[in-house]
Design a protein around this motif. Structure first.
Motif, PDB file in Angstrom:
ATOM      1  N   VAL A   1      45.422   9.961  -4.248  1.00 40.87           N
ATOM      2  CA  VAL A   1      45.638   8.735  -3.483  1.00 40.87           C
ATOM      3  C   VAL A   1      44.874   7.603  -4.146  1.00 40.87           C
ATOM      4  O   VAL A   1      43.651   7.711  -4.375  1.00 40.87           O
ATOM      5  N   ARG A   2      45.575   6.530  -4.451  1.00 36.26           N
ATOM      6  CA  ARG A   2      44.949   5.364  -5.087  1.00 36.26           C
ATOM      7  C   ARG A   2      45.206   4.141  -4.207  1.00 36.26           C
ATOM      8  O   ARG A   2      46.357   3.837  -3.889  1.00 36.26           O
ATOM      9  N   ARG A   3      44.138   3.463  -3.827  1.00 37.83           N
ATOM     10  CA  ARG A   3      44.259   2.263  -2.994  1.00 37.83           C
ATOM     11  C   ARG A   3      43.878   1.037  -3.806  1.00 37.83           C
ATOM     12  O   ARG A   3      42.843   1.023  -4.476  1.00 37.83           O
ATOM     13  N   LEU A   4      44.709   0.031  -3.738  1.00 38.62           N
ATOM     14  CA  LEU A   4      44.479  -1.231  -4.428  1.00 38.62           C
ATOM     15  C   LEU A   4      44.332  -2.329  -3.384  1.00 38.62           C
ATOM     16  O   LEU A   4      44.926  -2.266  -2.304  1.00 38.62           O
ATOM     17  N   GLY A   5      43.590  -3.344  -3.716  1.00 45.55           N
ATOM     18  CA  GLY A   5      43.361  -4.417  -2.759  1.00 45.55           C
ATOM     19  C   GLY A   5      42.326  -4.023  -1.722  1.00 45.55           C
ATOM     20  O   GLY A   5      41.669  -2.982  -1.814  1.00 45.55           O
ATOM     21  N   GLU A   6      42.190  -4.867  -0.724  1.00 46.87           N
ATOM     22  CA  GLU A   6      41.197  -4.653   0.311  1.00 46.87           C
ATOM     23  C   GLU A   6      41.857  -4.015   1.529  1.00 46.87           C
ATOM     24  O   GLU A   6      42.667  -4.639   2.223  1.00 46.87           O
ATOM     25  N   PRO A   7      41.562  -2.727   1.823  1.00 41.89           N
ATOM     26  CA  PRO A   7      42.160  -2.094   3.019  1.00 41.89           C
ATOM     27  C   PRO A   7      41.778  -2.866   4.272  1.00 41.89           C
ATOM     28  O   PRO A   7      40.650  -3.360   4.416  1.00 41.89           O
ATOM     29  N   ARG A   8      42.730  -2.998   5.190  1.00 44.01           N
ATOM     30  CA  ARG A   8      42.498  -3.733   6.429  1.00 44.01           C
ATOM     31  C   ARG A   8      43.383  -3.156   7.519  1.00 44.01           C
ATOM     32  O   ARG A   8      44.260  -2.350   7.254  1.00 44.01           O
ATOM     33  N   ARG A   9      43.146  -3.610   8.703  1.00 46.12           N
ATOM     34  CA  ARG A   9      43.926  -3.145   9.829  1.00 46.12           C
ATOM     35  C   ARG A   9      45.332  -3.762   9.763  1.00 46.12           C
ATOM     36  O   ARG A   9      45.473  -4.965   9.539  1.00 46.12           O
ATOM     37  N   LEU A  10      46.335  -2.938   9.999  1.00 48.24           N
ATOM     38  CA  LEU A  10      47.725  -3.371   9.928  1.00 48.24           C
ATOM     39  C   LEU A  10      48.372  -3.288  11.299  1.00 48.24           C
ATOM     40  O   LEU A  10      47.884  -2.562  12.178  1.00 48.24           O
TER      41      LEU A  10
END
Length: 419
Positions: free
Chosen positions: A313-322
């Motif tokens: 799993v690769r996450r890009l950007g800033e994780p935030r509430r959706l």
């Protein structure tokens, strides 16, 4: 996004099956082949075959006179033209085949339209009855049988010999050919109606599934609202700032839930109105019940890795509430894509990329497996993923990768208030 212009193939659906050998040639080709075979058969009857004391029919003008050979060539050309015309103008094409049969028969010196010469007409009649509405096929039957009746009547009025019994047999086989074609047409129409009914049932099932998930999401949000409101009521007098903070959370949760419901209802109404991109459904999702989101991707990856297929799993950007609907749909897309990798790709690993953009959430699942699927009992596949993305007004693509393997990608717009 790459792959949008290429036909998408679903690893979770059966591999394409080639048509039977008899269906690989168009009706026009079969009609011409039957004409050639019947003409060859007619020529063979003028030759004494092994075991015969004499030929079945003595050669007529067809073989030893220029006018007979010319008529055979012209009849063959007219039969080819009629076969090609069957698809565009069925009655005109059938009429050309009938004239060709009469023309070839005129060189045989017989008192009826022989079965061999009329066999091409029967085949053409079958294709017309199988592919055209009943009104057109009934007119074609009347044309074919009526020609036989007129042929007999003309010979009787002129006092010529008539092969009545042979002609009745030809008429009977002609009617049988029409009945077979009409039966094939009815079977095709029945299959089409059943497919439409199955598709409609699948749409209903999928929407019920999405509605249940939205119910869970709303219930979860209302629970949070109730807890925050209760907390605010308890501390309103002693801790006004904490009460205000709780009420702000209530307001944010309520607005977020209403926005998700509004987007879902607008999309479903657009689908009911037949707007392009609203999404066709082929089956209902068979995934687990309950509220899920991108926070569960790591748990999904761990469970899949323990099953034998490593998931990175690769996450890009800033994780935030959706928004709940975006969060849930993103997880379902990743879940089904990873499931297809495990079941059908044969790949030892896959890569899941979650890119948090400013106003869009981009998802990508890639593997280096075979890039094609086999028969499966999965009920989601590309159709379900495409439906979810369409309901959120996003973009979706799925196709084999040029370097090998398969790629599923989706872009889900994130409302400004959730960014």
């Amino acid at each position: 996004m790459t792959g949008l212009g290429r036909p998408a193939y679903d690893p979770g659906m059966p591999a394409p099956v080639p048509p039977p050998p008899l269906k690989r040639l168009p009706p026009s080709a079969w009609t011409v082949l039957v004409w050639c075979a019947s003409t060859l058969f007619t020529l063979l009857t003028t030759v004494r075959l092994p075991g015969e004391t004499e030929p079945g029919r003595w050669p007529a003008a067809q073989l030893y006179r220029w006018d007979g050979l010319t008529m055979t060539v012209l009849s063959t050309a007219l039969a080819v033209y009629g076969a090609r015309l069957l698809g565009r103008r069925p009655l005109g094409g059938l009429a050309a085949l009938i004239v060709a049969a009469i023309g070839e028969t005129s060189t045989l010196g017989v008192g009826e339209l022989p079965m061999a010469q009329y066999l091409t007409v029967m085949v053409g009649l079958y294709f017309v009855a199988a592919a055209r509405p009943r009104r057109t096929s009934a007119a074609a039957l009347a044309l074919a049988v009526g020609t036989l009746a007129v042929f007999i009547a003309v010979r009787l009025l002129r006092g010529w010999a008539v092969g009545m019994s042979a002609e009745l047999a030809v008429a009977l086989v002609t009617v049988i050919a029409w009945l077979l074609g009409h039966s094939a047409h009815q079977a095709r129409e029945h299959a089409r109606r059943m497919n439409e009914r199955s598709a409609a049932q699948a749409v209903t099932a999928e929407r019920l599934r999405i509605a249940r998930e939205m119910h869970d999401t709303v219930a979860h949000s209302i629970g949070i609202v109730a807890l925050q409101a209760g907390a605010a009521a308890r501390v309103a007098a002693t801790q006004p700032e904490a009460a205000r903070e709780a009420m702000r959370a209530v307001e944010a949760t309520g607005r977020e839930t209403l926005a998700g419901l509004r987007r879902m209802l607008v999309a479903l109404r657009a689908a009911d109105a037949g707007e392009p991109g609203a999404g066709d459904r082929a089956a209902a999702e068979g995934a687990e019940a309950g509220v899920a989101g991108l926070d569960d991707v790591d748990r999904l990856a761990a469970a899949t890795t323990s099953a034998g297929v490593r998931v990175e799993v690769r996450r890009l950007g800033e994780p935030r509430r959706l928004p709940p609907d975006v969060d849930l749909s993103a997880f379902r897309i990743i879940q089904e894509s990873v499931t297809n990798v495990v079941r059908h790709s044969g790949a030892p690993s896959c890569l899941v990329t979650v890119d948090y953009g400013e106003d869009v959430l981009a998802l990508e699942v890639t593997d280096d497996g075979r890039g094609h699927g086999t028969a499966t009992d999965t009920g989601f596949g590309l159709a379900g993923m495409r439906e979810r993305v369409a309901l959120l007004h996003g973009e979706f693509s799925a196709a084999p990768r040029p370097e090998g393997g398969f790629r599923v990608a989706a872009r889900l717009p994130v409302p400004a208030e959730a960014s």
